[in-house]
Motif scaffolding. Sequence first.
Motif, PDB file in Angstrom:
ATOM      1  N   UNK A 193       2.723  34.056  40.160  1.00 38.39           N
ATOM      2  CA  UNK A 193       1.762  33.099  39.643  1.00 38.39           C
ATOM      3  C   UNK A 193       0.571  32.935  40.591  1.00 38.39           C
ATOM      4  N   UNK A 194       0.828  32.838  41.883  1.00 40.97           N
ATOM      5  CA  UNK A 194      -0.254  32.655  42.844  1.00 40.97           C
ATOM      6  C   UNK A 194      -1.146  33.883  42.874  1.00 40.97           C
ATOM      7  N   UNK A 195      -0.584  35.054  42.755  1.00 40.83           N
ATOM      8  CA  UNK A 195      -1.400  36.261  42.725  1.00 40.83           C
ATOM      9  C   UNK A 195      -2.321  36.274  41.518  1.00 40.83           C
ATOM     10  N   UNK A 196      -1.826  35.777  40.389  1.00 42.02           N
ATOM     11  CA  UNK A 196      -2.647  35.720  39.172  1.00 42.02           C
ATOM     12  C   UNK A 196      -3.827  34.768  39.380  1.00 42.02           C
ATOM     13  N   UNK A 197      -3.562  33.619  40.023  1.00 44.33           N
ATOM     14  CA  UNK A 197      -4.630  32.646  40.295  1.00 44.33           C
ATOM     15  C   UNK A 197      -5.657  33.240  41.251  1.00 44.33           C
ATOM     16  N   UNK A 198      -5.222  33.903  42.280  1.00 43.04           N
ATOM     17  CA  UNK A 198      -6.149  34.526  43.229  1.00 43.04           C
ATOM     18  C   UNK A 198      -6.975  35.616  42.557  1.00 43.04           C
ATOM     19  N   UNK A 199      -6.354  36.330  41.660  1.00 47.01           N
ATOM     20  CA  UNK A 199      -7.027  37.456  41.016  1.00 47.01           C
ATOM     21  C   UNK A 199      -8.103  36.990  40.028  1.00 47.01           C
ATOM     22  N   UNK A 200      -7.852  35.890  39.326  1.00 47.71           N
ATOM     23  CA  UNK A 200      -8.748  35.481  38.244  1.00 47.71           C
ATOM     24  C   UNK A 200      -9.519  34.192  38.528  1.00 47.71           C
ATOM     25  N   UNK A 201      -9.492  33.651  39.732  1.00 48.07           N
ATOM     26  CA  UNK A 201     -10.189  32.392  39.997  1.00 48.07           C
ATOM     27  C   UNK A 201     -11.707  32.532  39.869  1.00 48.07           C
ATOM     28  N   UNK A 202     -12.239  33.684  40.148  1.00 47.66           N
ATOM     29  CA  UNK A 202     -13.693  33.893  40.022  1.00 47.66           C
ATOM     30  C   UNK A 202     -14.110  33.752  38.562  1.00 47.66           C
ATOM     31  N   UNK A 203     -13.318  34.299  37.647  1.00 43.97           N
ATOM     32  CA  UNK A 203     -13.625  34.198  36.215  1.00 43.97           C
ATOM     33  C   UNK A 203     -13.559  32.741  35.741  1.00 43.97           C
ATOM     34  N   UNK A 204     -12.611  32.008  36.275  1.00 44.05           N
ATOM     35  CA  UNK A 204     -12.508  30.586  35.942  1.00 44.05           C
ATOM     36  C   UNK A 204     -13.795  29.858  36.314  1.00 44.05           C
ATOM     37  N   UNK A 205     -14.297  30.078  37.521  1.00 47.59           N
ATOM     38  CA  UNK A 205     -15.519  29.399  37.968  1.00 47.59           C
ATOM     39  C   UNK A 205     -16.734  29.839  37.170  1.00 47.59           C
ATOM     40  N   UNK A 206     -16.807  31.106  36.819  1.00 52.03           N
ATOM     41  CA  UNK A 206     -17.930  31.593  36.008  1.00 52.03           C
ATOM     42  C   UNK A 206     -17.923  30.925  34.639  1.00 52.03           C
ATOM     43  N   UNK A 207     -16.761  30.848  34.016  1.00 50.26           N
ATOM     44  CA  UNK A 207     -16.654  30.220  32.700  1.00 50.26           C
ATOM     45  C   UNK A 207     -16.970  28.727  32.797  1.00 50.26           C
ATOM     46  N   UNK A 208     -16.492  28.054  33.830  1.00 52.46           N
ATOM     47  CA  UNK A 208     -16.762  26.627  34.010  1.00 52.46           C
ATOM     48  C   UNK A 208     -18.255  26.356  34.190  1.00 52.46           C
ATOM     49  N   UNK A 209     -18.906  27.119  35.027  1.00 53.32           N
ATOM     50  CA  UNK A 209     -20.345  26.918  35.269  1.00 53.32           C
ATOM     51  C   UNK A 209     -21.151  27.228  34.025  1.00 53.32           C
ATOM     52  N   UNK A 210     -20.810  28.306  33.335  1.00 54.97           N
ATOM     53  CA  UNK A 210     -21.515  28.648  32.095  1.00 54.97           C
ATOM     54  C   UNK A 210     -21.331  27.540  31.058  1.00 54.97           C
ATOM     55  N   UNK A 211     -20.136  26.997  30.964  1.00 60.68           N
ATOM     56  CA  UNK A 211     -19.878  25.908  30.021  1.00 60.68           C
ATOM     57  C   UNK A 211     -20.688  24.669  30.352  1.00 60.68           C
ATOM     58  N   UNK A 212     -20.780  24.322  31.611  1.00 61.82           N
ATOM     59  CA  UNK A 212     -21.570  23.163  32.018  1.00 61.82           C
ATOM     60  C   UNK A 212     -23.055  23.361  31.736  1.00 61.82           C
ATOM     61  N   UNK A 213     -23.554  24.558  31.974  1.00 57.93           N
ATOM     62  CA  UNK A 213     -24.962  24.836  31.684  1.00 57.93           C
ATOM     63  C   UNK A 213     -25.248  24.756  30.187  1.00 57.93           C
ATOM     64  N   UNK A 214     -24.355  25.279  29.375  1.00 56.55           N
ATOM     65  CA  UNK A 214     -24.528  25.197  27.920  1.00 56.55           C
ATOM     66  C   UNK A 214     -24.479  23.746  27.442  1.00 56.55           C
ATOM     67  N   UNK A 215     -23.559  22.978  27.990  1.00 60.06           N
ATOM     68  CA  UNK A 215     -23.461  21.567  27.630  1.00 60.06           C
ATOM     69  C   UNK A 215     -24.742  20.824  28.000  1.00 60.06           C
ATOM     70  N   UNK A 216     -25.261  21.049  29.200  1.00 60.35           N
ATOM     71  CA  UNK A 216     -26.490  20.393  29.647  1.00 60.35           C
ATOM     72  C   UNK A 216     -27.664  20.765  28.748  1.00 60.35           C
ATOM     73  N   UNK A 217     -27.783  22.029  28.421  1.00 60.05           N
ATOM     74  CA  UNK A 217     -28.865  22.488  27.551  1.00 60.05           C
ATOM     75  C   UNK A 217     -28.757  21.849  26.170  1.00 60.05           C
ATOM     76  N   UNK A 218     -27.541  21.743  25.648  1.00 64.11           N
ATOM     77  CA  UNK A 218     -27.328  21.139  24.345  1.00 64.11           C
ATOM     78  C   UNK A 218     -27.710  19.659  24.353  1.00 64.11           C
ATOM     79  N   UNK A 219     -27.372  18.949  25.415  1.00 64.31           N
ATOM     80  CA  UNK A 219     -27.728  17.535  25.527  1.00 64.31           C
ATOM     81  C   UNK A 219     -29.242  17.343  25.591  1.00 64.31           C
ATOM     82  N   UNK A 220     -29.926  18.216  26.325  1.00 64.29           N
ATOM     83  CA  UNK A 220     -31.393  18.119  26.401  1.00 64.29           C
ATOM     84  C   UNK A 220     -32.018  18.332  25.038  1.00 64.29           C
ATOM     85  N   UNK A 221     -31.520  19.297  24.281  1.00 61.20           N
ATOM     86  CA  UNK A 221     -32.038  19.551  22.935  1.00 61.20           C
ATOM     87  C   UNK A 221     -31.762  18.366  22.015  1.00 61.20           C
TER      88      UNK A 221
END
Length: 136
Positions: A1-29
Amino acid sequence: MINWIRKYHVYFWIILIAGLLLYDNNEKKLYAKLYKKEGICTSAIINDVEGYGRGTGYDFKYTFRIKNKTYHSKTDIGNLNIHQAEKLKNKTFMVVFLKRNPHINRVYVKIPVHENFGQLEYKNVLLKKPGIENIL
């Protein structure tokens, strides 16, 4: 399990940041649509420039009146420096607020007006100056 988290944590952060940016853009619109649909203009007087944080930013503190009720609000000074912002004290500018909630408002220091402007005069100013539509 820990190896899986280490392997894919970068993708988690990319998806989280992209989601926050989309949410912010949607709120501004959403707010842009609300201001165009329900926005009402009036005059606001900038009373003070107040710092926040450790000198990292400044807010305009301003007041405006609607039907004999005074509202106090503040907004970021944007890309102005503190010396430019201080020069705008006690001057009158356009503020746009939502008809159903005047506490949701924004002052526009690039659009100077006089205190007795009416709603029709604001619409005329907005129609006569094509660049102002981009500011709002």
